[in-house]
Design a protein around this motif. Structure first.
Motif, PDB file in Angstrom:
ATOM      1  N   PRO A 147      -2.740  -5.065  -4.072  1.00  0.00           N
ATOM      2  CA  PRO A 147      -2.605  -3.890  -5.334  1.00  0.00           C
ATOM      3  C   PRO A 147      -2.904  -4.378  -6.671  1.00  0.00           C
ATOM      4  CG  PRO A 147      -1.070  -2.979  -3.111  1.00  0.00           C
ATOM      5  CD  PRO A 147      -1.656  -4.535  -3.148  1.00  0.00           C
ATOM      6  N   GLU A 148      -3.778  -3.698  -7.470  1.00  0.00           N
ATOM      7  CA  GLU A 148      -3.528  -4.836  -8.433  1.00  0.00           C
ATOM      8  C   GLU A 148      -2.111  -4.300  -9.252  1.00  0.00           C
ATOM      9  OE1 GLU A 148      -4.971  -3.032 -13.048  1.00  0.00           O
ATOM     10  OE2 GLU A 148      -5.648  -2.261 -11.704  1.00  0.00           O
ATOM     11  N   ASN A 149      -1.503  -5.060  -9.760  1.00  0.00           N
ATOM     12  CA  ASN A 149       0.203  -5.036 -10.735  1.00  0.00           C
ATOM     13  C   ASN A 149       1.241  -5.951  -9.710  1.00  0.00           C
ATOM     14  OD1 ASN A 149      -1.051  -4.551 -12.747  1.00  0.00           O
ATOM     15  ND2 ASN A 149      -1.140  -2.732 -12.682  1.00  0.00           N
ATOM     16  N   THR A 150       0.503  -6.564  -8.767  1.00  0.00           N
ATOM     17  CA  THR A 150       1.114  -6.666  -7.380  1.00  0.00           C
ATOM     18  C   THR A 150       2.198  -8.029  -8.218  1.00  0.00           C
ATOM     19  OG1 THR A 150       0.800  -5.584  -5.385  1.00  0.00           O
ATOM     20  CG2 THR A 150       1.620  -7.788  -5.565  1.00  0.00           C
ATOM     21  N   ASN A 192      -7.069  -9.238  -1.361  1.00  0.00           N
ATOM     22  CA  ASN A 192      -7.062  -7.898  -1.991  1.00  0.00           C
ATOM     23  C   ASN A 192      -5.800  -6.982  -1.906  1.00  0.00           C
ATOM     24  OD1 ASN A 192      -9.576  -7.699  -1.779  1.00  0.00           O
ATOM     25  ND2 ASN A 192      -9.947  -7.913   0.961  1.00  0.00           N
ATOM     26  N   LYS A 199       6.277   0.643  -7.701  1.00  0.00           N
ATOM     27  CA  LYS A 199       6.089  -0.948  -8.357  1.00  0.00           C
ATOM     28  C   LYS A 199       5.844  -1.759  -6.734  1.00  0.00           C
ATOM     29  CE  LYS A 199       7.624   0.451 -12.340  1.00  0.00           C
ATOM     30  NZ  LYS A 199       8.997   1.471 -12.334  1.00  0.00           N
ATOM     31  N   GLN A 239       0.442  -1.621  -0.137  1.00  0.00           N
ATOM     32  CA  GLN A 239       0.250   0.183   0.077  1.00  0.00           C
ATOM     33  C   GLN A 239       0.775   1.242   0.304  1.00  0.00           C
ATOM     34  OE1 GLN A 239      -2.253  -1.132   3.447  1.00  0.00           O
ATOM     35  NE2 GLN A 239      -3.980  -1.349   2.656  1.00  0.00           N
ATOM     36  N   VAL A 285       2.424   1.823  -3.600  1.00  0.00           N
ATOM     37  CA  VAL A 285       1.290   2.409  -4.377  1.00  0.00           C
ATOM     38  C   VAL A 285       1.044   3.620  -4.285  1.00  0.00           C
ATOM     39  CG1 VAL A 285      -1.148   1.677  -5.297  1.00  0.00           C
ATOM     40  CG2 VAL A 285       0.804  -0.210  -4.858  1.00  0.00           C
TER      41      VAL A 285
END
Length: 186
Positions: free
Chosen positions: A167-170, A165, A148, A140, A143
């Motif tokens: 973050p996108e693109n983890t 849950n 990244k 978090q 991001v």
């Protein structure tokens, strides 16, 4: 104030507990309790030799809670520095938040303050920064700052992955060594 390299091409931010060393539910309170995760020191050595600038970003609420003092934290970090050097690596700086969770500071992850401070001091675009962590708060923080996120399954990483849950693109790797191999392979 951590030293600053103004000619940074590749900056990698690492969480400490659970990424570089084993995590403990009762905090790392002395150098004797600091135990490297197998392969982590060698990975930092490989990254250093490949030209990466390595910075550690760690919450250390044990200071704010009165469990250890700054001198003890410095002794723990001195042991970590020596271990990394012995593996052929280098940590360019360690940033830490000493505050307890209820302090409402800007530097405690998941807030982005520490990451933004690192990017500012190293004069890099935060969108080029990668952070490797084992907890949702690490992901978090990077991001929120615009960088990244990378999750490793060491430390709290497996539980973090299972909780979902993310973050996108983890990106997710078994450990720091596996991430290092993938990063250096291109």
């Amino acid at each position: 104030m951590p030293s600053v390299n103004t000619d940074v091409d590749k900056l990698l931010i690492l969480d400490r507990d659970g990424v570089i060393n084993e995590d403990r539910p009762d905090f790392i309170k002395s150098p004797d309790e600091w135990i490297a995760i197998p392969g982590a020191l060698e990975a930092i050595g490989e990254l250093t030799r490949a030209g990466w600038t390595i910075v550690v970003a760690t919450n250390q609420s044990c200071i704010g809670r009165g469990i250890i003092n700054i001198d003890m934290l410095n002794q723990i970090h001195a042991k970590m520095h020596r271990a990394v050097v012995n593996a052929g690596g280098h940590i360019d700086a360690i940033f830490f938040c000493p505050h307890a969770p209820d302090a409402a500071c800007e530097c405690r992850k998941p807030e982005p303050g520490m990451v933004l401070d690192i990017a500012r001091r190293f004069r890099v675009d935060v969108s080029d920064c990668i952070m490797v962590g084992d907890a949702l708060r690490d992901l978090q923080a990077i991001v929120s700052a615009g960088g990244k996120p990378v999750l490793v399954r060491t430390g709290k990483g497996r539980k973090t992955e299972q909780a979902g849950n993310l973050p996108e693109n983890t990106l997710i790797f078994d450990d720091l060594a596996a991430f290092c191999d993938a990063l250096l392979a291109g």
